[in-house]
Design a protein around this motif. Structure first.
Motif, PDB file in Angstrom:
ATOM      1  N   GLU A 131      45.736  46.475  36.839  1.00  0.00           N
ATOM      2  CA  GLU A 131      46.268  45.896  37.885  1.00  0.00           C
ATOM      3  C   GLU A 131      47.543  45.791  38.357  1.00  0.00           C
ATOM      4  OE1 GLU A 131      45.878  41.084  39.632  1.00  0.00           O
ATOM      5  OE2 GLU A 131      44.019  41.976  38.806  1.00  0.00           O
ATOM      6  N   TYR A 134      48.823  49.113  39.669  1.00  0.00           N
ATOM      7  CA  TYR A 134      48.577  49.207  41.035  1.00  0.00           C
ATOM      8  C   TYR A 134      49.182  48.435  42.092  1.00  0.00           C
ATOM      9  CZ  TYR A 134      44.885  49.790  44.909  1.00  0.00           C
ATOM     10  OH  TYR A 134      43.977  50.134  45.687  1.00  0.00           O
ATOM     11  N   SER A 135      49.498  47.159  41.544  1.00  0.00           N
ATOM     12  CA  SER A 135      50.374  46.323  42.431  1.00  0.00           C
ATOM     13  C   SER A 135      51.841  46.760  42.498  1.00  0.00           C
ATOM     14  CB  SER A 135      50.339  44.830  41.938  1.00  0.00           C
ATOM     15  OG  SER A 135      49.050  44.047  41.748  1.00  0.00           O
ATOM     16  N   ASP A 139      49.812  48.076  45.752  1.00  0.00           N
ATOM     17  CA  ASP A 139      48.256  47.971  46.148  1.00  0.00           C
ATOM     18  C   ASP A 139      47.511  49.078  46.954  1.00  0.00           C
ATOM     19  OD1 ASP A 139      48.635  45.409  44.888  1.00  0.00           O
ATOM     20  OD2 ASP A 139      48.580  44.248  46.504  1.00  0.00           O
ATOM     21  N   HIS A 156      44.536  42.582  52.298  1.00  0.00           N
ATOM     22  CA  HIS A 156      43.582  42.034  51.396  1.00  0.00           C
ATOM     23  C   HIS A 156      42.438  41.243  52.231  1.00  0.00           C
ATOM     24  CE1 HIS A 156      46.368  43.318  48.231  1.00  0.00           C
ATOM     25  NE2 HIS A 156      47.064  42.422  48.311  1.00  0.00           N
ATOM     26  N   ASP A 183      43.494  36.750  46.837  1.00  0.00           N
ATOM     27  CA  ASP A 183      44.133  38.135  46.613  1.00  0.00           C
ATOM     28  C   ASP A 183      43.688  38.965  45.220  1.00  0.00           C
ATOM     29  OD1 ASP A 183      45.581  37.688  48.867  1.00  0.00           O
ATOM     30  OD2 ASP A 183      47.323  37.017  48.065  1.00  0.00           O
ATOM     31  N   ARG A 184      43.558  38.056  44.230  1.00  0.00           N
ATOM     32  CA  ARG A 184      43.088  38.612  43.059  1.00  0.00           C
ATOM     33  C   ARG A 184      41.691  39.632  43.214  1.00  0.00           C
ATOM     34  NH1 ARG A 184      43.491  37.134  37.517  1.00  0.00           N
ATOM     35  NH2 ARG A 184      43.623  38.693  36.355  1.00  0.00           N
ATOM     36  N   ARG A 187      42.341  42.751  45.396  1.00  0.00           N
ATOM     37  CA  ARG A 187      43.264  43.711  44.657  1.00  0.00           C
ATOM     38  C   ARG A 187      42.123  44.639  43.805  1.00  0.00           C
ATOM     39  NH1 ARG A 187      47.339  39.843  44.132  1.00  0.00           N
ATOM     40  NH2 ARG A 187      46.958  39.595  42.027  1.00  0.00           N
TER      41      ARG A 187
END
Length: 252
Positions: A131, A134-135, A139, A156, A183-184, A187
């Motif tokens: 993650e 990715y962030s 994203d 998102h 948001d978590r 994602r």
């Protein structure tokens, strides 16, 4: 989300009648201005398709922009308006045409077997590292949307309700809601979607984000209804399992 989707269907119907009128008057300038009003969601859909292709290494960053495809819609709709038999078909026609344009330009993305074969064994630190990467890479937001001033373009937009749909599954979703922010969740869902192949991911997006029925998706994708149903079910299963493995089951 359902309110937004229903509103879009109403807007599409109103737009269709105006487009027919402008076409009969050979007024292409007004025709294009009217069509422009309904392009933001399609632009967003195209951007997501491009972002996934870049994220998966199937497309070089900056090779295409969403308007490379949406601009062509002005010509496609004006020249082929007669193919749209009634006001209910405009919405599907637009996505079918832009999907064809995308398919002609993008390299088919394959299912990331290595990722999914090991999904049961990923530890929490490994998930966190994926993650974080990715962030750090944005994203998957390689295709910028700042020129589109529309609140519906928030990147998102996935929620647990898109994945957990039965009453039993919703009980699990309630447990997760207490510990995860939106948001978590978004994602994570997008990260996993980007590991799927084009077909499965696109069907999930058309159903979830764009509000199309399974029959409409089969039309857009030139696929059998049974194939669409199977791919949507499989996409949800994969997403559900990944969320459960990562957030509900203790791992080292």
């Amino acid at each position: 989300m359902n309110i937004e989707i229903n509103d879009m269907r109403v807007i599409m119907k109103e737009t269709y009648s105006r487009l027919v009128s402008y076409k009969s008057e050979n007024n292409q300038e007004s025709f294009n201005k009217e069509l422009l009003k309904i392009l933001p969601k399609i632009y967003r859909y195209v951007a997501k398709r491009l972002n996934s292709a870049v994220s998966k290494g199937k497309l070089n960053k900056g090779m295409f922009k969403p308007n490379d495809f949406t601009d062509q819609l002005f010509i496609e709709v004006y020249d082929n308006l007669g193919e749209i038999k009634n006001e209910n078909e405009l919405h599907t026609f637009l996505y079918k045409k832009v999907d064809q344009l995308l398919e002609d330009s993008l390299v088919e993305e394959e299912f990331d077997h290595a990722f999914f074969d090991n999904i049961d064994t990923y530890s929490k630190p490994e998930w966190e590292a994926m993650e974080e990467k990715y962030s750090r890479d944005g994203d998957g937001d390689f295709v910028m949307l700042e020129e589109m001033d529309d609140k519906s373009l928030n990147k998102h937009d996935y929620t647990l309700d898109h994945v957990f749909i039965t009453d039993e599954e919703k009980e699990l979703a309630e447990k997760l809601d207490a510990s995860l922010n939106k948001d978590r969740v978004a994602r994570h869902v997008q990260l996993v979607l980007d590991k799927m192949d084009t077909r499965m991911r696109t069907i999930f997006q058309l159903f979830t984000n764009e509000g199309f029925t399974l029959n409409e998706i089969a039309n857009i994708r030139d696929a059998k209804l049974s194939e669409v149903e199977k791919d949507l079910m499989e996409a949800r299963k994969i997403l559900r399992n990944s969320i459960e493995k990562r957030f509900l089951i203790d791992s080292n």
